[in-house]
Design an enzyme around this catalytic site. Structure first.
Site, PDB file in Angstrom:
ATOM      1  CB  THR A  14      -5.936   2.112  -5.108  1.00 27.23           C
ATOM      2  OG1 THR A  14      -6.258   0.713  -4.980  1.00 27.23           O
ATOM      3  CG2 THR A  14      -6.133   2.793  -3.757  1.00 27.23           C
ATOM      4  CB  CYS A  15      -4.191   0.709  -9.717  1.00 30.17           C
ATOM      5  SG  CYS A  15      -2.966  -0.017  -8.617  1.00 30.17           S
ATOM      6  CG  ASN A  16      -4.570  -3.055  -6.086  1.00 27.28           C
ATOM      7  OD1 ASN A  16      -5.000  -2.326  -5.196  1.00 27.28           O
ATOM      8  ND2 ASN A  16      -3.329  -3.504  -6.106  1.00 27.28           N
ATOM      9  CB  THR A  73       4.937   2.532   1.897  1.00 25.23           C
ATOM     10  OG1 THR A  73       5.681   2.906   0.729  1.00 25.23           O
ATOM     11  CG2 THR A  73       5.817   1.641   2.772  1.00 25.23           C
ATOM     12  N   GLY A 108       1.767  11.011 -12.129  1.00 26.63           N
ATOM     13  CA  GLY A 108       1.105  10.866 -10.835  1.00 26.63           C
ATOM     14  C   GLY A 108       1.995  10.192  -9.815  1.00 26.63           C
ATOM     15  CB  SER A 115       4.207   8.322 -13.045  1.00 29.14           C
ATOM     16  OG  SER A 115       3.140   7.773 -13.789  1.00 29.14           O
TER      17      SER A 115
END
Length: 453
Positions: free
Chosen positions: A49-51, A115, A207, A210
């Site tokens: 994921t992004c983090n 979530t 995505g 977004s």
């Protein structure tokens, strides 16, 4: 259990390091493909994921799997292992299960209680299944984890405690970009939704993040414009929020008009360069521009914050905002933690009970072999027995053996479910002199990659 997780996240690594290891679905699929030839990793799921970037695995040996997992992460991120090592964490057995359950419940997220991670883990599991990298062990684990995540959100108020990244970001930007001129420190208690209602936002990307941003803004009364390299995706997202879609070539012109830019494209380089924003600023007549960069690596050149009127929030600033609000969520976090503790205990108990099953099967198989051998000897010694008598003797012998084995096999399953249950399984093997090869033959199918029982 033989579950291992190796990875790094916003809790162990700075944003810069997370940017360096950001993986798309194609790269994650390549890691999963490599699992098929691994010596110590039997099954795998990659959560990217992004983090966070995490590799979950069912392993044959701990140390060998750690070496293989580290090599895979280094190879496919392009970051030397010695540079990754300071940020990597490794959890094994129940600690690995506990970590996954914390992740899906939103307890390990940058924004506590969000979530989106539940859907991201579900998608990671789906990708691993499609790649043939999961088997019985991880299938059971991830199905349990997804259920735990749903339970955490259904039975507690963790959703209200943890705001989404979009909400946190907009709360940070709203006082500076509100179209009716509200200034920082002069919002009179109004929510960020009140402040931005009636404004216009440009969402770059189509995505899941977004989509979350677009729907959140639309619900707040913001006019949404969507730009994406694939026009069909932009049209689909824009229509879902009653907005409009534009091609990427229109981004410079849209920056002249919007109040906020939100970007999360998944690209590997800068999508919104400094020059693009600088030119837009010169045409905005002093109107402030809020920028929310939710991408890793960054979509927006971080130096745009130096431009007059530009307010930038990215994952680093959002982490600070969440930390400042951390005290508010304490009660809800404790509720979810209690659920996770119960679920980890139940999962571990079930797995310990399953672990003794091959030994029990091997014992009963051995007993059946003994019965068959003795009945065969009886037939050789008493060839004149009629069929009825032979059947009755056979049934009686089998009942006797079943009754003798019933209590010890039931009891050993109960005892094996305890934290120190492995000793009881060992005792059963020793007492009946069970052949370890017979036990392994029973257990081996459970570890076969691709077994989706």
């Amino acid at each position: 259990m033989s579950v291992l997780v190796m990875g790094l996240s916003h809790r162990s690594a700075p944003v810069e390091a997370l940017e360096d290891v950001a993986l798309g679905s194609d790269a994650a699929a390549k890691i999963l493909d490599e699992v098929h030839t691994a010596s110590h990793i039997c099954e795998a799921v990659v959560v990217a994921t992004c983090n966070r970037l995490e590799l979950y695995a069912d392993v044959a040996t701990f140390h060998g799997a750690v070496e293989e997992a580290g090599a895979m992460l280094s190879s496919h991120t392009g970051v030397p292992l010695e540079l990754l090592t300071p940020y990597l964490y490794v959890h094994y057995d129940e600690r690995a299960v506990s970590h996954l359950f914390h992740v899906v419940s939103g307890l390990d997220s940058m924004v506590v209680g969000e979530t989106q991670i539940l859907g991201q883990v579900r998608e990671a599991f789906r990708l691993a299944q499609t790649s043939g990298a999961t088997g019985r062990v991880l299938s059971e684990l991830f199905q349990s984890a997804l259920r735990v995540g749903k339970r955490a959100h259904a039975e507690t108020d963790i959703d209200t405690a943890g705001r989404s990244l979009v909400t946190v970001g907009m709360a940070t930007l709203a006082p500076a970009i509100a179209p009716d001129g509200w200034a920082i420190g002069q919002v009179d208690g109004r929510s960020w939704r009140d402040l931005v209602s009636g404004s216009r936002a440009l969402v770059v990307g189509a995505g899941s993040m977004s989509a979350l941003a677009a729907s959140t803004l639309a619900d707040a009364g913001v006019e949404v414009v969507v730009a994406n390299r694939t026009p069909e995706h932009a049209e689909r997202l824009a229509s879902s929020v009653n907005g409009r879609a534009v091609p990427m070539s229109r981004v410079p012109a849209e920056l002249d008009q919007v109040d906020v830019l939100i970007s999360c494209t998944g690209a590997t380089g800068v999508v919104i360069p400094y020059d693009l924003v600088e030119e837009a600023v010169t045409r905005r007549d002093g109107r402030p521009l809020g920028i929310l960069d939710l991408a890793l690596p960054h979509d927006v050149d971080a130096s745009v914050v130096e431009l007059p009127g530009v307010v930038l929030a990215d994952l680093s600033t959002l982490a600070e905002a969440q930390d400042a609000d951390g005290g508010v969520v304490a009660d809800h976090v404790e509720d979810v933690r209690a659920i996770v503790v119960d679920e980890v205990s139940a999962y571990a108990t079930a797995r310990r009970s399953e672990r003794v099953a091959p030994t029990v099967v091997a014992l009963r198989t051995m007993a059946d072999d003994v019965v068959e051998a003795e009945l065969s000897r009886m037939e050789g010694r008493l060839p004149d027995l009629d069929e009825r008598t032979r059947a009755e003797v056979s049934a009686t012998v089998r009942r006797v053996v079943d009754k003798l084995l019933h209590s010890p096999t039931v009891r050993v399953k109960e005892l094996a479910a305890q934290p120190d249950g492995a000793s009881y399984e060992t005792a059963l093997r020793e007492l009946f002199a069970l052949d370890h090869r017979a036990i392994e033959a029973v257990a081996k199918p459970d570890r076969k990659r691709g077994d989706q029982e």
